[in-house]
Write an enzyme that holds these catalytic residues in place. Structure first.
Site, short mmCIF file in Angstrom:
data_model
loop_
_atom_site.label_atom_id
_atom_site.label_comp_id
_atom_site.label_asym_id
_atom_site.label_seq_id
_atom_site.Cartn_x
_atom_site.Cartn_y
_atom_site.Cartn_z
CG HIS A 62 -6.22 2.48 6.52
ND1 HIS A 62 -6.46 1.22 6.03
CD2 HIS A 62 -7.42 2.91 7.02
CE1 HIS A 62 -7.72 0.90 6.24
NE2 HIS A 62 -8.33 1.91 6.84
NE ARG A 99 -1.57 1.79 3.68
CZ ARG A 99 -1.51 1.71 5.01
NH1 ARG A 99 -2.26 0.88 5.68
NH2 ARG A 99 -0.67 2.48 5.67
CE1 TYR A 153 1.13 2.54 8.82
CE2 TYR A 153 0.28 4.41 10.04
CZ TYR A 153 0.17 3.53 9.01
OH TYR A 153 -0.88 3.62 8.13
C1 LIG Z 1 -14.08 -5.63 12.71
C2 LIG Z 1 -13.32 -4.40 12.40
N1 LIG Z 1 -12.34 -4.00 13.24
C3 LIG Z 1 -11.64 -2.88 13.00
C4 LIG Z 1 -11.88 -2.13 11.89
C5 LIG Z 1 -11.08 -0.83 11.61
N2 LIG Z 1 -10.25 -1.04 10.43
C6 LIG Z 1 -10.64 -0.59 9.22
S1 LIG Z 1 -9.59 -1.04 8.01
C7 LIG Z 1 -8.57 -1.82 9.10
C8 LIG Z 1 -7.34 -2.51 8.61
C9 LIG Z 1 -7.60 -3.51 7.54
O1 LIG Z 1 -6.41 -4.04 7.08
P1 LIG Z 1 -6.35 -5.07 5.89
O2 LIG Z 1 -7.34 -6.15 6.13
O3 LIG Z 1 -4.94 -5.48 5.72
O4 LIG Z 1 -6.86 -4.27 4.62
P2 LIG Z 1 -6.19 -3.02 3.92
O5 LIG Z 1 -6.80 -1.79 4.52
O6 LIG Z 1 -4.73 -3.10 4.13
O7 LIG Z 1 -6.56 -3.14 2.47
C10 LIG Z 1 -9.06 -1.71 10.40
C11 LIG Z 1 -8.41 -2.25 11.61
C12 LIG Z 1 -12.91 -2.56 11.05
N3 LIG Z 1 -13.24 -1.89 9.94
N4 LIG Z 1 -13.60 -3.69 11.32
#
Ligand SMILES: Cc1ncc(C[n+]2csc(CCOP(=O)(O)OP(=O)(O)O)c2C)c(N)n1
Ligand SMILES: Cc1ncc(C[n+]2csc(CCOP(=O)(O)OP(=O)(O)O)c2C)c(N)n1
Ligand SMILES: [Mg+2]
Ligand SMILES: [Mg+2]
Lengths: 372, 324, 324, 372
Positions: free
Chosen positions: D263, D259, D272
């Site tokens: 985020h 990425r 980070y």
């Molecule tokens: C159940 C839940 N916990 C926490 C969050 C907050 N949150 C949103 S995106 C994210 C990280 C997701 O990471 P990843 O699965 O690697 O996807 P990426 O954003 O890297 O595409 C978090 C912790 C959420 N949306 N849902």
């Protein structure tokens, strides 16, 4: 089911391989007698349930070697996060049949104060035998938190989390193993694969090649062991415990065994368990297998067995009589232990319950004043 | 018409729905060859094959999550959760997903599905085989929550739930599974999901209840009648969305109200009923709006008979509001 | 005393607790180097090391489950759930486990732990970054549920929660994180978990509220005062177990009550408040017990300003009950 | 992280290995242009967010090849269960930038009726692009249910569930893969390992050796593929789709990528993400890599790129202008779609909302009569 063969120690002729099994003669006999006590406790509970004395029990027949072998690898300073089918772990570590029986009756001396169903034990002494919960798998990740605390305080203790094949599908399994892997927590995950989750056979539980292979998903070693071989289970758990004490992190152990009875006293296994499977596993009886080993070591005779079993039965009988003679928990136990301190609304509700009981002349209400 | 127990009526409803619609599937833990721990699904695998009635792995999250996907893609899943106490691993799927899908997708995706589950005490099940969690779900817009109290309603409401275009949580009072019997029509019929049932007419005190508390209230009303108090009992049947007009109508009749449920009192379903009345028709109310409920503690085991509302406690409340 | 925002007060409380007790640990998603998505945990990893403030895998079930195990074994975990909307995967651990452990083990095992999580609307977060789920937890005996509305209370209540022997769900009104400021004492102090706070005294209408609705109600009360209606406002602070005597006392003062919260109305927390009043002191009540709440729909995004109770809706209700 | 090297197709010199990449020239160009459109959409949204026109966006830079490569392996009759970072999957299959932009603005023409945050798309046409949910992982197991329905009806379609490295820790991952394994459901699990879950790096997410190895725990093949290599992703997803269509069951694919941005627009990754890591991955840019390949096939020139990019920008600009000119959703959208039919209590609440809006002269209220 799996292509890999489970690890064994006790050979078909009763010899142990390796010869040094890591347990003294005294410990071996204690392990054996514990299995007999599990049987005595198990059989007694089934009878008590059938005669309506207790409401429910969970057959342990067939899985005694897994429970006792695993327990024998732990110290009193370690913690157990057990499942409801772990009579042997409690008995091995000195929890009395009577303490357990008070739980089966849910009486005033039950350490869980008659709040839980039978077999939902909870003990702190002489070993931390964590309060059993009905929801499957929740304790697996809790065990990891408890292990983190040990690691944080630099203690050399370990936690054993015990669960079934069905438990591997739970949320707590996934989050527990994942967190333990990342934290390198000192925890041993013991999957007692007894082939059934109530009526669900393993092939409908998961498509994986057994359960030990699931370890790779969490970056930890996975070990498949013959669960009807007490010494093999003991060996695998001992190795895992040693690694964990040294900071080497968690291990997943699959002990392959078989639940010889129904899931519980409410279950009729003939509806779904193939007869041939029962017959096959009958031959692998874990107690008989261990007897063969003990006999070869000259630690066992048929006569000795009879005496020990009679002693076990006497112990369990006495326990059952003691529980039967114990009254129900006091009425205020409905309201205590919700919080450390009784809040005002529970005091009011408690008083209401006492008033009603008193009005109807129910013994539990005493003089009708809420005592808390 | 056959005389069936409540659990037989459930079984009959499932069989009827599966016969009528090949898209109806039944699944959950131990619902296949074993027929369910209460035998609600007995015989269905045999009759309809294991693509239509089958056991799943031990994951309520999986059961409900997969059901949502099936419903989205044209099937009519009827999932069983073995005890309502074990529904919480699926709470996220129910509350965040099933309940909100139609809304969040602007109506493009929907999930017509049913989750059946036995709830309530009376079987010496302790903390985890006795709970009544209706309030958790009735606070969740997008869900429907249904609780039968008779075999006739059990079948008709379940068939209506299966035909409903929205997700329905169908709570079965396990204490009544074998203790009530009643006439049940054969074949397909439905009981409307938006009207309560008047169980008994009376002019003195209105008793509002549902599920396993209905017979308890009936017994209490019979005893009250001996003392000259005539109760008007309504069985809510569909807890959410509620027949609010029906409730207010029933409350107005007598101006004295007792609400009864097994679940803990605080933030329980009964609070909503009291609040509705206190908000909309307070001018008709002549006594405290009483609640008879489980205590605000976990569900105990040995002493469950002291925990659950029984006819004595209901009668106390009826007399209290009648005398006020 | 420093003047802090509410989020700074939370950060200060965590730092204070960690300084005072080496067993206090803080963890959750993104709470480490990033300092939390709202910066509640900023600087803690740096100051206390990553054994005491750290990121976890993305599993709320894991976060809460592990916290329970830590608490059982002598630590004082303070877990963060990133948004209250994401707490539902941990629902089973909270409701079945944390809440019931002391009870089911006969007091042998306990779990003194805190789950902190931002709740509520006002940031254009749509369905999943706006919810107010307090009612789900206040129906769960064994839990405590706390909601601050000022920086002073945020710190004092959080410190009290961390010192409490039982599991506490600490809901932080994210709409107030940076919009309210106030004096906050340095070092350790606690605000009692069993008494409500009187925000404003008045003789005409009692307004019962908490969290982000407190300033909304204050503004509505100011406008009501211009029209000659004096409101008595109480901020509940600890929703469960509730200071019931305090609520009844406040309601008696005026005999006219408005209950306000953001969550959907049906089976919401407000229903319990109305029911308590209607059950215990109905003889004092002179008007309908009004509720001003979120609508019984999921939380929308673009139109959230129409969804959330605002001072206009609260004022309408105040005038309605005042004029009754 | 992993010991195994990810599968690649595009070689350092731009040549494809194997030469037959399974996509026609037309499809290759469509895939390429889709990546440019993702960039245009992405960059525009970041600008719109910074200028306050929209509330939020999710950077897609760096992961375009994974999205587009995967999408290119599917047919319009297949279903997508996407994540919020899947702009490319939507665009590839003909969902218009304008439709997406209405969602970013949450306006009256948003297919989700302005109820969700930006990037929470939901489309049914020309492909089933399932309604995106914020809670991570819930859709993974839903995808399995949708696949079961296909299997049940004997359709030859497949479902693609797309999620992040963080998503593998979720409950839906565990139950989804487990159910899919047992059911042999026609589903492809695409784990886009972009190395971060907001600020959580992979080594704190799991101790496993990457994510593809998690497949073994569920009895399905696991494939590790270079996520910055569009053709490698396409190949892996195509193989998995073919297997699934033939009844061969599910596959877990890990596409290793990075990425490049934060985020979300609310995130500051410099807190980070190590700079060196960004620099390293900058060199692996998936668009540049695909250009090298296209150039070698004589399908690409710098000039052509400029023209296509300008066209993409114009399309996105027009979309944004259209969205900006669209009014907010009507007030009644707060109340509709909770149920198929509006229940009485929502009619009352809706009327109340209209009354207030009308009293305060707010445009949305129209004549103040609740229209549903
Ligand atoms: C159940 C839940 N916990 C926490 C969050 C907050 N949150 C949103 S995106 C994210 C990280 C997701 O990471 P990843 O699965 O690697 O996807 P990426 O954003 O890297 O595409 C978090 C912790 C959420 N949306 N849902
Ligand atoms: C979350 C949850 N779902 C369902 C149940 C009902 N249930 C009790 S035991 C059991 C099967 C457990 O099987 P397994 O984990 O293999 O353990 P075993 O009984 O074979 O020792 C089920 C489904 C439960 N207790 N908890
Ligand atoms: Mg088993
Ligand atoms: Mg990621």
């Amino acid at each position: 089911m799996t292509s890999t063969a489970p690890r064994t120690v006790i050979q078909p002729d009763g010899a142990a391989k390796p010869r040094d099994v890591g347990l003294s003669d005294k410990e071996l006999i204690h392990a054996y007698r514990t299995m007999l006590r599990v049987r005595a406790f198990d059989e007694t509970c089934l009878k008590l349930q059938r005669s309506g004395r207790i409401g429910f029990s969970i057959p342990n027949r067939g899985v005694e070697a897994t429970q006792v072998g695993a327990a024998a690898a732990l110290k009193k300073t370690d913690w157990l996060f057990p499942s409801y089918r772990d009579f042997g772990m409690a008995l091995y570590h000195g929890i009395s049949a009577e303490a357990m029986m008070h739980n089966m009756y849910g009486d005033a001396l039950d350490s869980a104060k008659g709040r839980q169903m039978p077999v939902h034990f909870s003990f702190t002494d002489p070993i931390r035998f964590f309060s059993i919960s009905s929801p499957i798998g929740t304790h697996i990740v809790q065990a990891v938190g408890a292990a983190y605390a040990m690691q944080y305080r630099k203690e050399k203790h370990v936690v054993l989390a015990s669960f079934g094949d069905g438990g591997t599908s739970s949320l707590g399994f996934h989050s527990g193993l994942n967190f333990a892997g990342v934290w390198k927590a000192p925890v041993i995950f013991l999957c007692q694969n007894n082939q059934w989750a109530i009526s669900c056979p393993s092939e409908k539980q998961t498509a994986s090649d057994g359960y030990a292979v699931k370890a790779e998903a969490y970056g930890m070693p996975g070990v498949l062991v013959d669960g009807n071989d007490l010494l093999a289970v003991h060996q695998a758990v001992s190795e895992a415990a040693e690694r964990a004490r040294k900071g080497g992190g968690p291990t997943l152990i699959e002990a392959r065994t078989f639940r010889m009875g129904g899931h519980s006293t409410s279950d009729d296994p003939t509806k779904y368990v193939p007869k041939a499977m029962v017959a096959e596993w009958e031959k692998k009886d874990p107690v008989a297998r261990f007897e063969k080993f003990l006999k070869k070591r000259k630690l066992w005779t048929e006569k000795q067995r009879e005496q020990w079993y009679a002693e076990a039965m006497a112990e369990v009988d006495a326990a059952s009589k003691a529980a039967q003679a114990t009254p129900r928990p006091a009425l205020e136990t409905i309201f205590s232990d919700v919080y450390a301190t009784l809040p005002a609304h529970l005091r009011r509700q408690g008083q209401q319950a006492f008033d009603i009981a008193k009005r109807h002349g129910e013994a539990e209400a005493g003089d009708g004043a809420f005592p808390l | 018409m056959a005389t069936l127990t409540l659990i037989q009526a459930v079984n009959d409803a499932l069989r009827t729905a599966m016969k009528n619609d090949p898209n109806v599937l039944v699944f959950g833990e131990d619902v296949g060859p074993k027929g369910g721990v209460f035998l609600a699904t007995e015989g269905l695998t045999k009759e309809f094959g294991e693509k239509r009635c089958f056991d799943t792995p031990l994951s309520e999250d999986g059961i409900v999550g997969a059901a949502i996907g099936m419903a989205v893609n044209g099937l009519k899943p009827v999932a069983e959760i073995q005890f309502q106490d074990f529904i919480f691993p699926a709470f996220d799927q129910i509350v965040s997903e099933a309940a909100k899908l139609r809304y969040r997708s602007g109506g493009q995706y929907t999930c017509p599905m049913v989750i059946r589950t036995p709830y309530g005490g009376g079987i010496r099940g302790g903390l985890y085989h006795s709970q009544s969690g209706e309030a958790y779900f009735c606070h969740t817009p997008g869900l429907k929550v249904v609780v039968p109290s008779t075999p006739h309603d059990a079948k008709g409401l379940l068939l209506a739930s299966i035909q409903d275009p929205d997700p329905v949580l169908f709570l079965e009072p396990k204490a009544l599974y074998r203790s009530v019997k009643g006439e049940v029509p054969e074949g397909n019929y439905t009981v409307d999901l938006s009207t309560l049932r008047t169980v008994r007419e009376g002019k003195d005190v209105t008793v509002i209840c549902y599920g396993a508390m209905v017979p308890v209230c009936e017994r209490a009303a019979a005893r009250a009648a001996e003392r000259g108090i005539e109760c008007h009992i309504v069985d809510l049947r569909t807890l959410y969305p509620l027949d609010e007009d029906g409730v207010l109508e029933a409350a107005k009749r007598t101006g004295r109200v007792v609400v009864v449920h097994e679940a803990p009192r605080f933030c329980g379903y009964g609070g909503e009923i009291s609040a509705l009345i206190a908000e909309n028709i307070i001018e008709y109310i002549e006594a405290p709006i009483a609640r008879v409920t489980g205590f605000d503690t976990p569900f105990p085991n040995t002493l469950e008979h002291h925990y659950m509302p029984d006819e004595r406690r209901v009668l106390d409340a009826i007399e209290h509001v009648a005398a006020y």
